[in-house]
Motif scaffolding. Structure first.
Motif: not given
Length: 420
Positions: A53, A71-72, A75, A274, A277
């Motif tokens: 990542l 993306r967060i 997750a 990251t 993630l």
């Protein structure tokens, strides 16, 4: 140990290919790692995921960062499912202390400005409560909970400190220094009846407890996924319920500040996210390899065995019979899986400074990563086992390290006598 008690030697966990579980981690084999609870340990598969990542981020940062909030959020949804809470209740923060700081920054004084904590509280979180009380012009009241207090006694000790001036209660889910639970569900009910917000410091709870928030009625809860969940460090959950959560904002204002809770926590400028993630990769690895239920059972059995082996070794230093750990066995009232206390000889770890110095000396001179704590002027070794640990780890410490600690304790006692 009485004649009727039998301590089972757990069978070490293996990877699917037959190798020891520790091969899935990058821990230095020259050290014995007996302190998972402080900082965790990240399996290689999650390290590799985070590295991939980061490489993606560095290849195209102008593409990466605008897309990062989505993306967060994805997750966050996975991590909320693991904890058994709605995704809309959960914000991601760097650690439990940061989550507590978010709560402290967001609350306002409504009554007398008093904050109730316990004498088992984590130092940084308690210091934050003291700072908030000063800002409010109030004070901190400390509930004294005996180490061996059961649920009823612990509950009564905390509730006895609640009053008309109380604006906030801060209680550990699992205490760091003393490795015990607090009756947070019952305390939450009492606080709710009185209209007092409750912050639960659940730093150790994720993955160590199954469904840690089940039945817990609190306004705020914080927990580290980088401890027992083995996520990359910098991954923690802030769970907030009820109207007060609308007062919570990230400690750094960013472009998401106008978004509702918890979305505004998903956008934090150029923060390296990251770790968050990659966190689901760590959780999934444990589940796919052993299953979390079996992992917890193994950790608990191993902690029992380790406490017996090391406790017996310490007891024998004082002349107790072989196999007798009664003198060092610690009743914490509300025990938790995977964590145990063993009493240290007098002269070692009697306060936090001495305990931390002992930790550093043991790592430096004995090649062992271990945790030492204190409570009520008594020093303890805190065992916190994970799947990569084996019975041999504790047998080694008992044989090679305990005699040295005994010598250090004797030297400390002689030095104290000569000084005073």
């Amino acid at each position: 140990m009485s004649e009727t008690e039998v301590i089972t030697v757990p069978r070490p966990l293996l990877l699917p290919d037959g190798r020891p579980a520790a091969h899935a981690w990058s821990l230095d084999p020259a050290l014995k790692h007996l302190n998972h609870g402080s900082f965790g340990a990240v399996p290689v598969v999650a390290q590799e995921r985070q590295s991939a990542l980061r490489a993606e981020m560095e290849r195209a940062p102008v593409v990466w960062f605008p897309a990062l909030p989505q993306r967060i959020a994805a997750a966050r949804t996975e991590l909320a499912a693991f904890l058994g809470v709605p995704a809309d209740d959960l914000a991601l923060v760097s650690n439990a202390s940061a989550g507590a700081s978010v709560v402290y920054a967001g609350l306002t004084r409504r009554r007398g400005g008093e904050i109730v904590v316990t004498d088992h509280g984590y130092g940084a979180v308690t210091m934050g409560a003291e700072r908030l009380a000063r800002r409010w012009g109030g004070r901190v009241r400390t509930a004294r909970v005996p180490l061996d207090a059961g649920e009823e006694q612990a509950y009564e000790a905390v509730v006895a400190e609640l009053g008309e001036a109380t604006d906030l209660v801060v209680v550990d889910h699992i205490t760091s220094a003393t490795a015990r639970r607090m009756p947070v569900a019952r305390i939450g009910e009492a606080a709710r009846r009185r209209g007092i917000p409750l912050l639960v410091d659940g730093a150790h709870a994720p993955a160590l407890l199954d469904g840690p928030l089940d039945g817990v009625n609190c306004d705020f809860w914080v927990g580290n996924l980088h401890k027992w969940g083995c996520a990359p460090r910098g991954t923690a959950a802030l769970v907030a319920r009820g109207p007060l959560r609308d007062q919570l904002y990230p400690l750094i204002d960013s472009w998401g500040a106008a978004d509702p809770y918890p979305d505004r926590f998903d956008q934090q400028g150029t923060v390296d996210a990251t770790a968050c993630l990659a966190a689901p990769t760590a959780l999934d690895f444990i589940e796919r390899t052993w299953g979390w239920d079996d992992a917890r059972r193994y950790m608990d059995g191993l902690a029992d065995y380790g406490a017996h082996v090391i406790g017996t070794a310490f007891a024998e230093l004082s002349g107790a019979g072989a196999g007798d750990d009664v003198g060092t066995r610690v009743d914490v009232g509300m025990p938790v899986p995977g964590m145990r206390l063993v009493r240290l000889p007098d002269g070692l770890g009697s306060d936090r400074v001495d305990a931390d110095a002992l930790r550093d000396r043991v790592a430096r001179e004995l090649d062992v990563e271990a945790a030492f704590t204190s409570f009520g002027g008594i020093g303890y070794m805190r065992l916190s086992a994970h799947v990569y640990n084996t019975p041999a780890d504790y047998e080694y410490f008992a044989e090679a390290s305990v005699p040295v600690l005994g010598e250090w304790a004797r030297a400390a006692r002689e030095r104290k006598r000569s000084e005073g």
